[in-house]
Design a protein around this motif. Structure first.
Motif, PDB file in Angstrom:
ATOM      1  N   LEU A 137     -45.035  -4.313  -2.308  1.00  0.00           N
ATOM      2  CA  LEU A 137     -45.090  -4.097  -3.750  1.00  0.00           C
ATOM      3  C   LEU A 137     -44.498  -2.739  -4.128  1.00  0.00           C
ATOM      4  O   LEU A 137     -43.775  -2.618  -5.121  1.00  0.00           O
ATOM      5  N   ILE A 138     -44.797  -1.709  -3.340  1.00  0.00           N
ATOM      6  CA  ILE A 138     -44.220  -0.386  -3.610  1.00  0.00           C
ATOM      7  C   ILE A 138     -42.707  -0.421  -3.433  1.00  0.00           C
ATOM      8  O   ILE A 138     -41.966   0.236  -4.171  1.00  0.00           O
TER       9      ILE A 138
ATOM     10  N   PHE B  35     -55.480   3.240  -5.780  1.00  0.00           N
ATOM     11  CA  PHE B  35     -56.295   2.029  -5.691  1.00  0.00           C
ATOM     12  C   PHE B  35     -56.547   1.656  -4.233  1.00  0.00           C
ATOM     13  O   PHE B  35     -57.693   1.363  -3.838  1.00  0.00           O
ATOM     14  N   TYR B  36     -55.481   1.663  -3.434  1.00  0.00           N
ATOM     15  CA  TYR B  36     -55.659   1.316  -2.016  1.00  0.00           C
ATOM     16  C   TYR B  36     -56.566   2.333  -1.321  1.00  0.00           C
ATOM     17  O   TYR B  36     -57.363   1.977  -0.435  1.00  0.00           O
TER      18      TYR B  36
ATOM     19  N   MET C 237     -56.483   1.855 -13.999  1.00  0.00           N
ATOM     20  CA  MET C 237     -55.387   2.829 -14.069  1.00  0.00           C
ATOM     21  C   MET C 237     -54.051   2.185 -13.727  1.00  0.00           C
ATOM     22  O   MET C 237     -53.027   2.471 -14.362  1.00  0.00           O
ATOM     23  N   VAL C 238     -54.048   1.298 -12.715  1.00  0.00           N
ATOM     24  CA  VAL C 238     -52.808   0.584 -12.365  1.00  0.00           C
ATOM     25  C   VAL C 238     -52.328  -0.246 -13.551  1.00  0.00           C
ATOM     26  O   VAL C 238     -51.156  -0.210 -13.931  1.00  0.00           O
TER      27      VAL C 238
ATOM     28  N   PRO D 201     -46.641   3.915  -8.816  1.00  0.00           N
ATOM     29  CA  PRO D 201     -46.951   3.854  -7.382  1.00  0.00           C
ATOM     30  C   PRO D 201     -48.100   4.788  -6.996  1.00  0.00           C
ATOM     31  O   PRO D 201     -48.862   4.481  -6.068  1.00  0.00           O
ATOM     32  N   GLU D 202     -48.233   5.918  -7.718  1.00  0.00           N
ATOM     33  CA  GLU D 202     -49.351   6.813  -7.422  1.00  0.00           C
ATOM     34  C   GLU D 202     -50.682   6.122  -7.713  1.00  0.00           C
ATOM     35  O   GLU D 202     -51.633   6.218  -6.924  1.00  0.00           O
TER      36      GLU D 202
END
Length: 625
Positions: free
Chosen positions: A545-546, A114-115, A140-141, A108-109
């Motif tokens: 999504l989170i 990304f966002y 990274m995601v 999630p980090e």
């Protein structure tokens, strides 16, 4: 008279000696695991009739009795199995929960970073440096999801190895029990120490699985595991092993080899440590991989979808940032088909909001297809359309080559998702910052518009009727380009060469304003990407999504807490059962010390009888001289 006294005394001495020997044997084995206290059963000899009276003839040791209670031991074995199961499950879930709370929290980090990078790019859509940052955060995601998926896969493999090791020990226990049975037949008498060895093996076996023991008419035993599977029958021991699963050959299942026959065992029939291992591999790890796969699919597909609804720096419709989760290769890999089958399926994800985790089973009985969903609901389905397909839970199951009669196929929509996600875009200039659904739109529902082909009509708007039953296409001045049609349309819509797709879910009076004219500095698509951070895409519009990740974490935490409580309860029950066994079979040193003194005094008193008999006999001899 002297001879009778001598007989009585010698019998008393021998009996007291046996009592002392048994007491000493108990004291010597006070720390021997599984030892059952023994006691001598002492009986009076048959009396003799003489001179109108019955005269006692002393004592003898009739038997050495093993202090043992079948019901207490059975309860102990049941609680041992329950405790081992709860302990193992709690340990597994603790390890997984720690991993998800520490190692996997970067997922999630990474998504939030990304966002954040998308937000930074929205402030300056033409900045190549900001575009490179978005691509790097995308990688990274994907890397974070790939890493945790590899860890979970390795745990599945390690658990399978641990299962095989456990089965080897269980098979060795079965062989050792057979050896004890052979020794029991040879002794021709009850050997208490041999029976203790037998019980120790049963106790160890009960840690691995639920065990019940039945004594046979010939004095030997049948050892039954699980819900009725015979591991040992007298002098014969069956072998436990794992065999390839069907049709998922990689998920090995449990089977019992009985002679030349192979008897599959449902993993749910086994408790103890072994049952916990199967539950962890088949349920817990599968759930974790499914949820992370669903998260990966939702993230990649939603970003790619927005890419296709905007323009890059070159004025071209954006291409995918991530791999295409609906590619034919991915679609084929979602179904597990037996190696000798001719069936061909492709499983596409059409609606993320309906996407669920777990296994689906598609069966064909020769005339009718039946789909069993993860909640075990059975639905009769019929492939339709061209190519024939089945729509269910947001999936489109395309049947290219049908199943044979009696065939079964497992469908796993998202199990591999976290391992499959990857960034395919190399050029940051291809990030689609400008949305062709312009800021003039009024969108309050869940519907969306996607341009499939650009034509002469560069600008237009799609208006939904006040009752959301129709739509119409207008130019930017309000002139009708396409008269009202039923909403949602059953196929793509074409206006002056421009073809678009309009999905269900739009609210009444929603307006989709479309501009296919590139414009510098536009960031509408980036704003929509940023909104994905909180948009309720999953679980029927209830979860972001989170939220999917947090829901998995919460569920694992609840399971861990549940098994921690169950372990505490099982330990109390196990300790109580162990106490009852110890009360009956355990050696009490104070009691044995008291017995030692008592039997020592009996030995000395009987010796004194023999002395008195000897003195009396000598007196009689001297009197006759």
């Amino acid at each position: 008279m002297g001879f009778d006294l001598l007989t009585l005394g010698s019998q008393g001495v021998l009996t007291a000696q046996r009592q002392l020997n048994t007491t000493g044997h108990n004291i010597s084995n006070v720390n021997t695991e599984g030892y059952s206290r023994q006691s001598v059963e002492q009986r009076a000899n048959d009396s003799a009739y003489w001179s109108a009276n019955q005269w006692g003839h002393g004592v003898h040791a009739a038997a050495v009795r093993r202090n043992y209670d079948k019901f207490a031991v059975n309860e102990y074995n049941i609680t041992t199995s329950a405790l081992a199961h709860a302990q193992t499950r709690n340990s597994q879930l603790t390890m997984l929960d720690d991993m998800m709370s520490h190692s996997a929290k970067k997922i999630p980090e990474n998504m939030n970073e990304f966002y954040g990078a998308v937000k930074g790019l929205a402030d300056s859509p033409s900045d190549m440096g900001a575009r490179k940052v978005v691509l790097e955060k995308s990688r990274m995601v994907a890397a974070g999801l790939n890493d945790i998926n590899n860890v979970l896969q390795n745990q599945e493999a390690d658990t399978t190895v641990e299962i095989d090791t456990t089965l080897k020990r269980m098979n060795d226990i079965g062989a050792e029990i057979v050896d004890i049975h052979k020794a029991i037949l040879k002794t021709q008498t009850v050997d208490n120490d041999l029976l203790d060895r037998h019980q120790r093996l049963i106790n160890e076996l009960s840690e691995f699985t639920q065990v019940s023991v039945n004594q046979r008419d010939d004095g030997l035993y049948n050892v039954i595991i699980g819900s009725g599977h015979t591991l040992v029958s007298g002098l014969h021991s069956s072998e436990l092993q794992t065999v390839p699963g069907t049709p998922d050959y990689q998920k090995r299942r449990l089977a019992l080899v009985e002679g030349k026959a192979l008897k599959p065992i449902d993993n749910a029939d086994i408790r103890g440590k072994l049952g916990a291992m199967f539950e962890y591999r088949d349920n817990t790890l599968a759930q974790a991989r499914d949820e992370l796969g669903r998260l990966a699919a939702g993230f990649a597909m939603s970003i790619n979808e927005l890419q296709s609804q905007g323009f890059d720096l070159s004025g071209q419709v954006g291409e995918n940032i991530f791999v295409d989760f609906n590619s034919d290769d991915f679609a084929r890999n979602r179904s597990l088909i037996a190696s000798d089958s001719t069936a061909e399926l492709k499983v596409y994800i059409d609606d993320l909001s309906q996407l669920k985790i777990g296994d689906y089973q598609l069966k064909f009985d020769g005339s009718q297809y039946t789909l069993v969903d993860p909640e075990k609901n059975m639905v009769a389905v019929t492939p339709s359309g061209s190519p024939p397909s089945i729509d269910y839970d947001g999936l489109r199951i395309q049947v290219d080559v049908g199943l044979a009669a009696g065939e079964r196929v497992i469908i796993r929509p998202v199990r591999q998702g976290a391992g499959q996600i990857a960034v395919t875009m190399e050029d940051p200039a291809k990030i689609a910052a400008q949305s062709y659904v312009s800021s003039k739109s009024v969108i309050t529902g869940q519907g969306s518009l996607k341009v499939l082909q650009q034509g002469a009509q560069q600008e237009f708007q799609v208006a939904i009727s006040p009752d959301a039953s129709q739509f119409a296409v207008l130019d930017m001045k309000g002139n009708i380009l396409l008269a009202p049609q039923a909403y949602p349309p059953s196929s793509p819509v074409t206006v002056n060469g421009t073809t678009f797709e309009l999905t269900p879910g739009a609210a009444a009076e929603d307006i989709f304003a479309v501009s296919l004219l590139p414009a510098d500095g536009e960031n509408g698509n980036l704003i929509r990407m940023q909104q994905l951070q909180t948009r309720k895409l999953m679980d029927g519009g209830r979860s972001s999504l989170i939220d999917v990740y947090e829901g998995l974490n919460t569920d694992l935490g609840v399971q861990k807490a549940s098994f921690a409580r169950l372990e505490d309860v099982s330990r109390v029950e196990h300790d109580a059962a162990a106490g009852r066994v110890a009360e009956i079979s355990g050696v009490n040193l104070d009691e044995e010390a008291a017995n030692m003194m008592k039997f020592q005094q009996a030995y000395m008193a009987s010796s004194r009888i023999m002395t008195a008999a000897n003195e009396t006999f000598e007196t009689l001899l001297n009197a006759t001289r």
